[in-house]
Design an enzyme around this catalytic site. Structure first.
Site, PDB file in Angstrom:
ATOM      1  N   SER A   8    -164.242 -29.376  13.422  1.00  0.00           N
ATOM      2  CA  SER A   8    -164.411 -30.379  14.701  1.00  0.00           C
ATOM      3  C   SER A   8    -165.662 -29.979  15.426  1.00  0.00           C
ATOM      4  CB  SER A   8    -163.343 -30.004  15.597  1.00  0.00           C
ATOM      5  OG  SER A   8    -163.584 -31.127  16.702  1.00  0.00           O
ATOM      6  N   HIS A  33    -165.788 -33.279  11.507  1.00  0.00           N
ATOM      7  CA  HIS A  33    -164.733 -34.069  12.437  1.00  0.00           C
ATOM      8  C   HIS A  33    -165.576 -34.416  13.505  1.00  0.00           C
ATOM      9  CE1 HIS A  33    -160.712 -35.482  13.503  1.00  0.00           C
ATOM     10  NE2 HIS A  33    -161.012 -34.962  14.724  1.00  0.00           N
ATOM     11  N   ASP A  35    -165.200 -36.250  17.410  1.00  0.00           N
ATOM     12  CA  ASP A  35    -164.106 -36.804  18.045  1.00  0.00           C
ATOM     13  C   ASP A  35    -164.982 -37.461  19.335  1.00  0.00           C
ATOM     14  OD1 ASP A  35    -161.408 -35.233  17.595  1.00  0.00           O
ATOM     15  OD2 ASP A  35    -162.727 -33.612  17.827  1.00  0.00           O
ATOM     16  N   MET A  37    -164.452 -39.788  22.599  1.00  0.00           N
ATOM     17  CA  MET A  37    -163.268 -39.900  23.860  1.00  0.00           C
ATOM     18  C   MET A  37    -163.853 -41.151  24.887  1.00  0.00           C
ATOM     19  SD  MET A  37    -162.402 -36.017  24.522  1.00  0.00           S
ATOM     20  CE  MET A  37    -162.195 -35.025  22.864  1.00  0.00           C
ATOM     21  N   HIS A  66    -162.937 -39.765  14.584  1.00  0.00           N
ATOM     22  CA  HIS A  66    -161.840 -39.780  15.173  1.00  0.00           C
ATOM     23  C   HIS A  66    -161.947 -40.561  16.763  1.00  0.00           C
ATOM     24  CE1 HIS A  66    -158.066 -37.399  17.203  1.00  0.00           C
ATOM     25  NE2 HIS A  66    -157.885 -38.564  17.118  1.00  0.00           N
ATOM     26  N   MET A  68    -160.916 -41.540  20.154  1.00  0.00           N
ATOM     27  CA  MET A  68    -159.716 -41.337  20.954  1.00  0.00           C
ATOM     28  C   MET A  68    -160.096 -42.467  22.268  1.00  0.00           C
ATOM     29  SD  MET A  68    -159.107 -37.565  20.724  1.00  0.00           S
ATOM     30  CE  MET A  68    -160.624 -37.442  19.701  1.00  0.00           C
ATOM     31  N   MET A 137    -151.605 -35.709  15.178  1.00  0.00           N
ATOM     32  CA  MET A 137    -152.219 -34.698  16.018  1.00  0.00           C
ATOM     33  C   MET A 137    -151.012 -33.701  16.403  1.00  0.00           C
ATOM     34  SD  MET A 137    -155.185 -35.739  16.922  1.00  0.00           S
ATOM     35  CE  MET A 137    -155.283 -34.509  18.418  1.00  0.00           C
ATOM     36  N   GLY A 142    -157.843 -34.829  23.363  1.00  0.00           N
ATOM     37  CA  GLY A 142    -158.549 -34.823  24.453  1.00  0.00           C
ATOM     38  C   GLY A 142    -159.311 -33.544  24.829  1.00  0.00           C
ATOM     39  N   PHE A 143    -158.691 -32.470  24.229  1.00  0.00           N
ATOM     40  CA  PHE A 143    -159.391 -31.204  24.403  1.00  0.00           C
ATOM     41  C   PHE A 143    -159.175 -30.414  23.319  1.00  0.00           C
ATOM     42  CE2 PHE A 143    -157.841 -32.902  28.123  1.00  0.00           C
ATOM     43  CZ  PHE A 143    -158.652 -32.838  29.338  1.00  0.00           C
ATOM     44  N   GLY A 144    -160.345 -29.422  23.007  1.00  0.00           N
ATOM     45  CA  GLY A 144    -160.217 -28.518  22.105  1.00  0.00           C
ATOM     46  C   GLY A 144    -159.407 -27.255  22.553  1.00  0.00           C
ATOM     47  N   GLY A 145    -159.299 -26.235  21.704  1.00  0.00           N
ATOM     48  CA  GLY A 145    -158.530 -24.989  22.013  1.00  0.00           C
ATOM     49  C   GLY A 145    -157.142 -25.076  22.542  1.00  0.00           C
ATOM     50  N   ASP A 175    -154.705 -32.323  13.235  1.00  0.00           N
ATOM     51  CA  ASP A 175    -155.659 -31.903  14.048  1.00  0.00           C
ATOM     52  C   ASP A 175    -155.225 -31.429  15.328  1.00  0.00           C
ATOM     53  OD1 ASP A 175    -158.012 -31.919  15.775  1.00  0.00           O
ATOM     54  OD2 ASP A 175    -158.032 -34.190  15.822  1.00  0.00           O
ATOM     55  N   GLY A 176    -155.642 -30.445  15.666  1.00  0.00           N
ATOM     56  CA  GLY A 176    -155.205 -29.534  16.885  1.00  0.00           C
ATOM     57  C   GLY A 176    -154.562 -28.089  16.858  1.00  0.00           C
ATOM     58  N   GLY A 177    -155.097 -27.203  17.224  1.00  0.00           N
ATOM     59  CA  GLY A 177    -154.559 -25.805  17.224  1.00  0.00           C
ATOM     60  C   GLY A 177    -154.486 -25.316  15.864  1.00  0.00           C
ATOM     61  N   GLY A 197    -161.507 -26.571  15.291  1.00  0.00           N
ATOM     62  CA  GLY A 197    -162.461 -26.573  16.267  1.00  0.00           C
ATOM     63  C   GLY A 197    -162.607 -25.221  16.483  1.00  0.00           C
ATOM     64  N   ALA A 199    -160.802 -22.595  16.332  1.00  0.00           N
ATOM     65  CA  ALA A 199    -160.540 -21.262  15.211  1.00  0.00           C
ATOM     66  C   ALA A 199    -161.957 -21.077  14.556  1.00  0.00           C
ATOM     67  CB  ALA A 199    -159.681 -21.862  14.425  1.00  0.00           C
TER      68      ALA A 199
HETATM   69  C1  DX5 Z   1    -158.683 -32.964  20.365  1.00  0.00           C
HETATM   70  C2  DX5 Z   1    -159.563 -33.184  19.002  1.00  0.00           C
HETATM   71  C3  DX5 Z   1    -159.520 -32.249  18.225  1.00  0.00           C
HETATM   72  C4  DX5 Z   1    -160.001 -30.891  18.555  1.00  0.00           C
HETATM   73  C5  DX5 Z   1    -159.391 -29.810  17.763  1.00  0.00           C
HETATM   74  O1  DX5 Z   1    -158.479 -33.911  21.144  1.00  0.00           O
HETATM   75  O2  DX5 Z   1    -158.991 -34.399  18.499  1.00  0.00           O
HETATM   76  O3  DX5 Z   1    -160.045 -32.732  16.935  1.00  0.00           O
HETATM   77  O4  DX5 Z   1    -161.629 -30.785  18.517  1.00  0.00           O
HETATM   78  O5  DX5 Z   1    -159.950 -28.727  18.395  1.00  0.00           O
HETATM   79  P1  DX5 Z   1    -159.040 -27.168  18.046  1.00  0.00           P
HETATM   80  O6  DX5 Z   1    -158.969 -26.983  16.625  1.00  0.00           O
HETATM   81  O7  DX5 Z   1    -159.823 -26.270  18.801  1.00  0.00           O
HETATM   82  O8  DX5 Z   1    -157.656 -27.489  18.732  1.00  0.00           O
HETATM   83 ZN    ZN Z   2    -159.901 -35.195  16.434  1.00  0.00          ZN
END
Ligand code: DX5
Ligand code: ZN
Length: 216
Positions: A8, A33, A35, A37, A66, A68, A137, A142-145, A175-177, A197, A199
């Protein structure tokens, strides 16, 4: 079975995007990937098409976009102009999903439908044979990490069962975590593509982490 990794861009170093894109070009990453938003569908804003135009020029990986955003169908021409391989729209953001899926495919892209953590898999039963991909999801978008929601593994299993029962061909993406602690379990549950992302980009060696997540 596929074991694809889609890093990501959201977690990349925006001051040195070209360097990170070159690193990914030389890695075992399968897709990139992206994102997008709007601060309305999700409580954050990422990057838009003027930036992505240059990202598309620098990457050699197929773009996995993706959206959002509300009314994602408005952006089919812009996503197509990036030469994207996959366009993902949220189930929760689209009223006439069947029509939008056809429009994305008519534009020459793979059509992906994304579901939030609170949206049950069974709501996809009447669209699954039409879509090329379902993006589950495993955090609230909305956020990474953020921390991986464990129930997502169960959703992957339910979706794999639905796809197999309907003899559908949709890929399953998560997608996510996503990290080393859950990647192999997600693939074993039936996922084809994992987005990661934090990781990858916070790892001491991102290239190695991509290979590790693939199980290499
Ligand atoms: C969250 C995004 C993800 C995000 C994943 O809204 O859709 O694609 O970048 O990031 P990680 O892998 O850090 O959860
Ligand atoms: Zn995404």
């Amino acid at each position: 079975m596929n074991r694809l990794i889609s890093p990501s861009l959201l977690s990349a170093d925006f001051a040195h995007l070209a360097d990170d894109l070159q690193m990914l070009n030389q890695s075992e990453a399968d897709w990139l990937h992206i994102d997008i938003m709007d601060g309305v569908f999700v409580p954050n804003i990422s990057f838009g098409f003027p930036v992505l135009k240059y990202v598309a020029q620098l990457t050699e990986k197929p773009l996995d976009v993706h959206l959002m955003v509300v009314h994602p169908e408005k952006f089919i021409p812009e996503v197509k102009a990036l030469n994207a391989a996959v366009m993902n729209v949220h189930y929760e953001a689209v009223i006439h999903l069947h029509r939008v899926v056809q429009q994305i495919k008519e534009a020459g892209m793979k059509a992906g439908v994304t579901i939030n953590p609170s949206t049950p898999v069974h709501l996809l039963s009447d669209i699954i044979s039409e879509v090329d991909l379902v993006l589950i999801m495993s955090v609230n978008p909305g956020f990474g990490g953020q921390k991986f929601i464990e129930h997502s593994i169960e959703k992957v299993k339910q979706l794999r069962k639905m796809i197999d029962e309907q003899h559908a061909t949709a890929l399953i993406e998560v997608d996510g975590g996503v990290c080393q602690a859950n990647a192999s379990r997600l693939f074993a549950a039936g996922a084809d593509v994992l987005v990661a992302g934090n990781a990858i980009f916070s790892a001491p060696n991102p290239t190695e982490m991509i290979s590790t997540l693939k199980g290499h």
